[in-house]
Design an enzyme around this catalytic site. Structure first.
Site, PDB file in Angstrom:
ATOM      1  N   SER A  72      12.486  -5.568  -1.167  1.00 45.11           N
ATOM      2  CA  SER A  72      11.163  -5.039  -1.507  1.00 45.11           C
ATOM      3  C   SER A  72      10.253  -6.100  -2.116  1.00 45.11           C
ATOM      4  CB  SER A  72      11.292  -3.864  -2.479  1.00 45.11           C
ATOM      5  OG  SER A  72      11.751  -2.721  -1.804  1.00 45.11           O
ATOM      6  N   GLU A 238       2.857   4.027  -4.877  1.00 43.92           N
ATOM      7  CA  GLU A 238       4.166   3.857  -4.240  1.00 43.92           C
ATOM      8  C   GLU A 238       5.031   5.113  -4.371  1.00 43.92           C
ATOM      9  OE1 GLU A 238       8.046   0.900  -4.120  1.00 43.92           O
ATOM     10  OE2 GLU A 238       7.177   1.413  -6.059  1.00 43.92           O
ATOM     11  N   HIS A 247      19.204   4.576   0.623  1.00 44.61           N
ATOM     12  CA  HIS A 247      20.360   3.714   0.304  1.00 44.61           C
ATOM     13  C   HIS A 247      21.615   4.579   0.107  1.00 44.61           C
ATOM     14  CE1 HIS A 247      18.921  -0.390  -0.134  1.00 44.61           C
ATOM     15  NE2 HIS A 247      17.846   0.045  -0.767  1.00 44.61           N
TER      16      HIS A 247
HETATM   17 ZN    ZN Z   1      15.823  -0.741  -1.053  1.00 51.82          ZN
END
Ligand code: ZN
Length: 357
Positions: A72, A238, A247
């Site tokens: 990221s 975000e 994940h």
């Molecule tokens: Zn990630």
């Protein structure tokens, strides 16, 4: 898996006449989201998302300078500065030279600027619009970099990186001395009418663990405060935790987090449609989990997601745009080019491109 309790109706937007050029830019980053995640959320929401309002769509490559699979930090740096860098680096090039970011450029042009996240405000994605550090884990140094900016509004958690630091300095006092209203929760936000806002929470849980409508509420308040500026504003929002759920290869949480982001997008698009001078760009920094769909039913909202990895992948991510200059975002391009397109769209005037240093 069914998601009836998370279903939301999509917004009906005002029929807007967009200005030729945007005065305001809202960049929405759905961390870790690819087409699989969007498809899953869209099926769960009975075949409709607020995202459907964005008619101009592109595809974006996300590789880092040193590895094909980005993290990221490198991805957000590419979007924020137009330069590919090494994984882990924030706002600096591969030789660790600081790079001017879009928020800084627009701040210098007199726009008000803001960042909203549902993770630590010092995490990679928001940090790329503030900081210049070799390593994303340097949270206290990143918090320190906020002091060198004139950012008007920021909200997230990570309070400890500002007040409980190794150097013993309480940055919340410095922020207050700089004229910020320093808040610990969103409770008092509706009462802030002028000045700058530093929202430093101790935690920001997942949407199904008590976050409620945080993202949507804070984004609405950010727009309310930032739009007071005469020269327009830049806001980055975000959806931080979609990536975490992917994940974990957790379809249910991925869908809930993305639906929460889409609800927030509904508020943003409603404002942009009414305003007519706001460009909204929605994208992701990279894809997480190699998510795909093995079965679904748009009538019932049933989705069966599947994942190919617990890591990030190298597939392109979509870019969606709405409002003046939205047509600039179609095509296939790299994340560095997204920076160029964003910069050009917001700095373009009727007389031509404003030169930037
Ligand atoms: Zn990630």
């Amino acid at each position: 898996m069914y998601y009836n309790e998370h279903f939301h109706t999509i917004k009906t937007l005002a029929n807007s006449n967009f200005s030729h050029n945007p005065k305001n830019l809202i960049l929405m980053i759905a961390d870790g989201v690819g087409l699989g995640h969007i498809s899953a959320a869209r099926i769960a929401n009975k075949g409709k998302l607020n995202l459907d309002h964005c008619k101009y769509i592109g595809l974006m490559g996300t590789r880092a300078s040193n590895e094909f699979i980005t993290d990221s930090a490198a991805a957000a740096t590419a979007i924020a500065t137009g330069v590919k860098t090494k994984n882990g680096a924030v706002g600096v090039d591969p030789q660790y030279k600081p790079l001017p970011n879009l928020r800084e450029i627009l701040e210098q042009r007199g726009l008000k600027t803001g960042l909203v996240a549902c993770c630590s405000i010092t995490e990679a994605t928001p940090a790329a619009f503030i900081a210049h550090q070799q390593e994303r884990m340097l949270h206290e140094a990143i918090a320190g970099d906020f002091m060198d900016t004139e950012i008007d509004f920021f909200f997230g958690n990570g309070r400890e990186h500002f007040i409980d630091r190794e150097d013993g300095i309480d940055l919340s006092l410095r922020l207050a001395a700089k004229g910020y209203e320093v808040l610990e929760s969103i409770e008092d936000l509706p009462y802030v009418n002028h000045g700058k806002v530093a929202g430093l929470m101790t935690e920001c849980p997942g949407v199904d663990r008590g976050r409620g409508d945080y993202l949507e509420s804070v984004t609405k308040e950010a727009i309310r405060i930032l739009k007071k500026g005469e020269n327009g504003f830049f806001l980055m929002v975000e959806g931080s935790q979609i990536d975490w759920a992917a994940h974990d290869n957790d379809t249910a949480t991925t869908v809930k987090e993305l639906l929460d982001f889409d609800k927030c997008l509904g508020e943003v698009l409603e404002f942009a449609a009414r305003d007519g001078e706001t460009l909204v760009v929605v994208t992701s920094d990279h894809e997480t989990g190699g998510m795909t769909i093995h079965d679904g039913d748009e009538k019932s909202g049933k989705v069966e997601g599947a994942f190919t990895t617990v890591m990030h992948t190298g597939v392109m991510v979509p870019v969606f745009a709405f409002g003046p200059q939205a047509e600039q975002f179609i095509g296939i391009y790299e994340n560095t080019d997204l920076f160029q397109r964003l910069k050009k769209s917001i700095l373009q005037t009727e007389k031509g491109l404003v030169s930037v240093s």
